[in-house]
Design an enzyme around this catalytic site. Structure first.
Site, short mmCIF file in Angstrom:
data_model
loop_
_atom_site.label_atom_id
_atom_site.label_comp_id
_atom_site.label_asym_id
_atom_site.label_seq_id
_atom_site.Cartn_x
_atom_site.Cartn_y
_atom_site.Cartn_z
N LYS A 59 0.84 -1.21 0.00
CA LYS A 59 0.00 0.00 0.00
C LYS A 59 0.87 1.25 0.00
CE LYS A 59 -3.75 -2.44 2.35
NZ LYS A 59 -4.40 -2.77 3.62
N GLN A 103 -4.03 -1.29 10.01
CA GLN A 103 -4.04 -2.60 9.37
C GLN A 103 -4.64 -3.65 10.31
OE1 GLN A 103 -3.13 -3.26 6.12
NE2 GLN A 103 -3.92 -5.31 6.48
N ASP A 128 -10.25 3.34 4.82
CA ASP A 128 -10.75 1.99 4.56
C ASP A 128 -12.28 1.92 4.48
OD1 ASP A 128 -8.82 0.05 4.07
OD2 ASP A 128 -8.28 -0.13 6.19
#
Ligand code: NDP
Length: 288
Positions: A59, A103, A128
């Protein structure tokens, strides 16, 4: 919809994600040329899970390609919930941070509460799209950050150029990060949506009725090729290792490709789109 039974056209997520990254790079450059600061994505990684390290590295690498600055925090697995929440708060208040990514999964065995951590992120910086406020907005059909994998699946589906209205979509899997949000996005596009899960009685029959199949299960090749209706679009989210150690999806690819009109490969289908959408969410948060 193409109802031929010729082998499917491949929906190339790698190529599409590269086009999206190129476009983001141009948009970032335009902002920079106008004298604005770079977009910033904070990445928070707790503990030593090897897969999580690889995901975050990929990412951050993609961010680097388009000119998004990453502010990376790597924390010891024993840091604990309170310190993690404190960091999230700090990132919420940092004007150089436009998107925040914690994460998942958080390490097992500590006092971590993933839902509380996700809820602590400023909804406007929710790269997200997992914040409950944004998930509620999705349910109500309001504009808000959308979870990256479902957003990427919709972009791939749009590549087929089909009229989706009134078509039957079958989603296999009901997780909060893929199954439920993709079902809502398909519903938003006026499709008739069926959601299947581990207690569904006749999965083959449900899949057999689908014009669009989304498989997000985590079981190698669960969806058999001969279940697929001729001419259907098959979007395979699964990333699994089969018994030979080969990377496979949740769909029996080669057999399904004999019947489908369009199909995503694994790897190179939905996976690269997830990262592209993370960057897009970050850029949108910055531009807003
Ligand atoms: P979860 O484990 O959270 O959810 C799996 C879902 O599949 C559950 O709803 C479960 O049902 C259902 N399920 C399990 N077994 C069966 C079965 N035999 N028949 C029907 N349904 C079943 O997974 P995720 O949604 O997080 O991920 C799914 C897959 O997608 C994984 O392979 C994951 O690695 C991959 N993934 C890929 C991404 C990408 O970028 N390409 C991003 C995210 C995930 P129940 O609710 O009843 O338990």
């Amino acid at each position: 919809m193409n109802l031929s039974d010729t082998p499917a056209q491949v929906l190339d997520g790698k190529a599409l994600s590269e086009r999206i990254l190129d476009s983001l790079k141009e948009q970032v450059e335009a902002k920079r040329n106008a004298g604005l600061p770079a977009p910033g994505l904070a990445t928070v990684l707790v503990g030593n899970d090897p897969a999580s390290h690889v995901y975050v590295r990929n990412k951050r690498r993609a961010c680097g390609k388009v000119g998004i600055t990453t502010i990376h925090h790597e924390l010891d697995e024993h840091i604990g919930q309170a310190a993690l929440l404190e960091l999230v708060q700090k990132l919420n208040n940092d004007p150089e941070v436009h998107g925040i990514l914690v994460q998942l999964p958080l390490p097992k065995g500590g006092d971590y509460d993933e839902n509380a951590v996700l809820a602590a992120i400023d909804p406007a910086k929710d790269a997200d799209g997992f914040h409950p406020f944004n998930q509620g907005a999705l349910m109500q059909g309001r504009k808000a950050p959308v979870p990256c994998t479902p957003k990427g699946i919709m972009s791939l589906l749009d590549e087929c150029g089909l009229d989706l209205m009134g078509r039957h979509a079958v989603v296999v899997g009901r997780s909060n990060i893929v199954g439920k949000p993709i079902a809502l996005l398909l519903l938003e596009r006026h499709m008739t949506v069926t959601i299947c899960h581990s207690r569904t009685r006749d999965l083959a029959a449900e899949v057999g009725r689908a014009d669009i199949v989304v498989a997000a299960v985590g079981v190698p090749e669960l969806v058999r090729g001969d279940w697929v209706k001729p001419g259907a679009v098959v979007l395979d989210v699964g990333i699994n290792r089969n018994e030979e150690g080969k990377l496979v999806g949740d769909v029996e690819y080669h057999a399904a490709a004999q019947r489908a009109a369009w199909i995503t490969p694994v790897p190179g289908g939905v996976g690269p789109m997830t990262i592209a959408m993370l960057l897009q969410n970050t850029f949108e948060a910055y531009a807003n």
